[in-house]
Write an enzyme that holds these catalytic residues in place. Structure first.
Site, PDB file in Angstrom:
ATOM      1  N   HIS A 152       0.861  -1.181   0.000  1.00 54.77           N
ATOM      2  CA  HIS A 152       0.000   0.000   0.000  1.00 54.77           C
ATOM      3  C   HIS A 152       0.897   1.229   0.000  1.00 54.77           C
ATOM      4  CE1 HIS A 152       0.583   0.922   4.337  1.00 54.77           C
ATOM      5  NE2 HIS A 152       0.669  -0.369   4.455  1.00 54.77           N
ATOM      6  N   THR A 211      -5.953  21.590   7.311  1.00 54.45           N
ATOM      7  CA  THR A 211      -6.347  20.222   6.962  1.00 54.45           C
ATOM      8  C   THR A 211      -6.001  19.955   5.506  1.00 54.45           C
ATOM      9  OG1 THR A 211      -8.149  18.594   7.049  1.00 54.45           O
ATOM     10  CG2 THR A 211      -8.725  20.808   6.313  1.00 54.45           C
TER      11      THR A 211
END
Lengths: 611, 56
Positions: free
Chosen positions: A13, A555
């Protein structure tokens, strides 16, 4: 260019590529940012192309390729796992053996073939490193420390799940390891799975959930699941787990131990999940603290470097920093498997005698982890003009001032500047920003911008020189990997809320910067200095000048399930799909109110898989 | 067909081999050892980190 080594991590991954020049990282990126598939595991062809393009070279100029783990050793562990799991594990055997025999066992050849297919020159020799060696090299060699203890903690690579190293100068020696199936990362992933989140993806959600709960299961975990020694080493009781014999993490034993079946993905969160999260987080921190104390004792070092997926547990990192076992901690910003690409390349250059020249600067060698693609104002302008997108172009000072004023007025701003971050965190190059003083900002950003769960906390970016005024932090945290408490002078007395539990805790205002204050008064701090990202530093400075507050909500620039944006076009798409009010790309300011209606893809949310 | 063959291999080869292996030594070293102070596998002195192999 002195000695170029290309590092690659792939096929599990977070595939990535990194290019290192004589021990200095010069380019690195995760494949997901190009393919737009989150945690993409495929060969990082586009990341490789980017790295070579960024350095202006071809494979002919690269002296070695470093691959981040040893497939043959990993296969031996897989075989041993089959043998150890009998008579259970047939389905796993049938599903995983064929790809191992057909190509995974010959991963270096596969890497060679895929590189050759790029047509970018002759593929140089491929050097296979061990998984934890790659992590350790990524933690120590770019760190700002002449010498340090190094801890790598993750799920599993080949056999090792936790390794302890001693870094001195240009040398890195392994001292000890723990082996599969006894893994702190897999213990955490088992609870992630049991609480209904995705493994290798949702662990940070579990960490964010923990402060809502009480650790009432922690003793049960200690009694039944883990035999923890005083030095932090441990074994798991594998009768409760399934990951060594099947393709799920937990089974019936786990269900009996924790009062019922696992939560279904996207199901309602209950008190049990909050408490499970709090419990496994507490145990994880206990293990990390004991391992760190052992690392200190065995190496005698006063500084610690961390890598591996568990090093992304910034709450645990914060507890380590707070405990004062080490004077300082440095955490590789790409601590997960993507960083293995960088570490593998650094291991090769270290082997060849590369000097750690950055030590003379007193800073790390990661350049703020801004190692990804950048786009010039000419490229951005051409894109905007080509699509008839209205904008205003400004000098940096005016842009900072204008954006700071809009943030102070409650606007949410998409911020796309310079080189993209390497690693999972947005650090002010591909960020969405807001005013942390606004009590509605967290729910607005979660529900209307990110389209994600309401419990998820946001992180503060703070001017480094004011970090101690706002947070209980004693060292720099440039990569947003340390959690610290909000400083007493910024905490508010909570008049009501003592009786609240679970998500109701969100409704209580706890500090002068409520949008970045978690329910336990903690915050995942990013300290921003003037050197590595001057534009972001200037914006924070302008916001401080305008409001007196040196903090912004920071963010990642994406929506739930989507990789962080890379290009100006992706930034514009995300801007138009969401309720972001303004977009800054380079020197260009875009106002949502002036944009033509967005009709390109009404069904976009159904096309992005949930994370 | 492939799954059938793999199931046969699993039942006729892996299962017996696994039982025999576990009689000698658990390949996953699962036993808890209260008498031990530590579960570390120490690395032999002198084995440095940079131990990768060049494959071609």
């Amino acid at each position: 260019m002195t000695d170029l080594v290309l590092g690659i991590s792939a096929y599990y991954h977070d595939s990535a590529a990194a290019l290192v020049d004589g021990g200095r990282p010069i380019a690195a990126a995760q494949e997901e940012r190009f393919t737009r598939r989150r945690h993409d595991r495929s060969f990082p062809a586009r990341a490789v192309q980017y790295c070579l393009r960024a350095a202006g070279v071809t494979l002919d100029d690269v002296t070695a390729v470093a691959y981040y783990e040893d497939a043959s050793l990993k296969f031996r562990r897989v075989l041993a796992t089959y043998l150890g799991a009998v008579p259970r594990g047939r389905q796993s055997f049938q599903a995983t053996l064929p790809p191992w025999l057909s190509w995974k066992l010959r991963t270096p050849r596969q890497v060679e073939r895929e590189l050759a297919a790029l047509g970018l020159g002759t593929v140089p020799p491929i050097s296979v490193r061990k998984h934890h060696e790659s992590h350790a090299a990524s933690a120590f060699f770019p760190s700002p420390y002449e010498s340090a203890a190094v801890l790598c903690i993750d799920g599993v690579g080949e056999w090792a799940t936790t390794t302890l190293w001693h870094g001195r100068g240009d040398r890195l020696d392994q001292l000890a390891e723990l082996r599969f199936p006894h893994s702190l990362g897999l213990l955490y992933s088992a609870f992630t799975y049991f609480c209904g989140f995705k493994v290798d993806s949702g662990e940070y959600k579990l960490m964010g959930l923990a402060p809502y709960g009480r650790p009432r299961f922690a003793d049960r975990i200690r009694e039944k699941l883990i035999d923890l020694k005083p030095d932090g080493t441990f074994k798991l009781d594998m009768r409760y787990f399934e990951y060594h014999r099947g393709q799920v993490m937990t089974g019936r034993g786990f269900e009996r131990l924790f009062d019922g079946p696992r939560r279904s993905p996207e199901g309602a969160l209950t008190e049990r999940e909050f408490d499970l999260a709090a419990s496994v987080q507490q145990v994880t921190e206990e293990v990390m603290l004991r391992l760190a104390a052992t690392a200190r004792e065995l190496t005698g070092e006063r500084r610690l470097c961390l890598a591996g997926g568990v090093a992304l547990n910034c709450v645990g990192n914060g507890k380590l920093a707070e405990a004062g076992v080490f004077d300082e901690i440095w955490i590789q910003p790409a601590a997960g498997d993507a960083g293995g690409a960088l570490g593998a390349a650094l291991a090769v250059t270290a082997e060849r005698g590369a000097r750690r020249e950055h030590l003379a600067t007193g800073r790390d060698a990661m350049a703020g982890s801004l190692l990804g693609p950048a786009y010039s104002d000419a490229e951005i302008g051409a894109y905007l003009d080509g699509h008839a997108i209205p904008y205003r172009r400004m000098e940096r000072d005016e842009l900072s001032r204008t954006v700071a004023e809009k943030l102070a007025d409650g606007a949410i701003v998409g911020w796309h500047q310079g080189r993209m971050e390497f690693g999972p965190r947005a650090l002010g190059a591909r960020s969405i920003l807001g005013d942390p003083r606004n009590p509605d900002m967290q729910s607005t950003m979660n529900l209307k911008i990110k389209f994600r769960e309401s419990f998820r906390p946001f992180a503060p970016a703070v001017l480094a020189e004011h970090a101690k005024d706002y947070f209980e932090i004693n060292q720099e945290s440039p990569y947003m990997l340390l959690v610290a408490g909000v400083a007493d002078q910024h905490r508010l007395e909570v008049r009501s809320g003592g009786e609240r539990t679970g998500l109701d805790l969100l409704k209580v205002r706890r500090s002068t910067i409520p949008a970045v204050t978690h329910v336990d008064h903690s915050a995942r701090v990013q300290t921003v200095g003037p050197d590595v990202n001057p534009a972001f530093h200037a914006l924070l400075g302008a916001f401080k000048e305008h409001t007196g507050c040196p903090v912004l909500v920071n963010t990642s620039f994406n929506v739930r399930g989507e990789p962080i944006v890379n290009t100006p076009a992706e930034a514009y798409t995300c801007f138009m799909r969401t309720n972001v009010d303004y977009l800054v790309i380079g020197s260009f300011l875009l106002d949502k109110a002036e944009q033509p209606p967005w009709t390109a893809d009404d069904n976009w949310r159904t096309e992005i898989p949930l994370d | 067909m492939r799954n059938f063959l793999l199931a046969v291999v699993y039942l006729l080869v892996v299962v017996p081999a696994g039982f025999v292996a576990r009689l000698v030594r658990d390949p996953l070293d699962r036993a808890v050892r209260p008498e031990q102070d530590s579960y570390w596998h120490y690395t032999p002195v002198g084995r440095a980190a940079v131990t990768g192999s060049v494959t071609r």
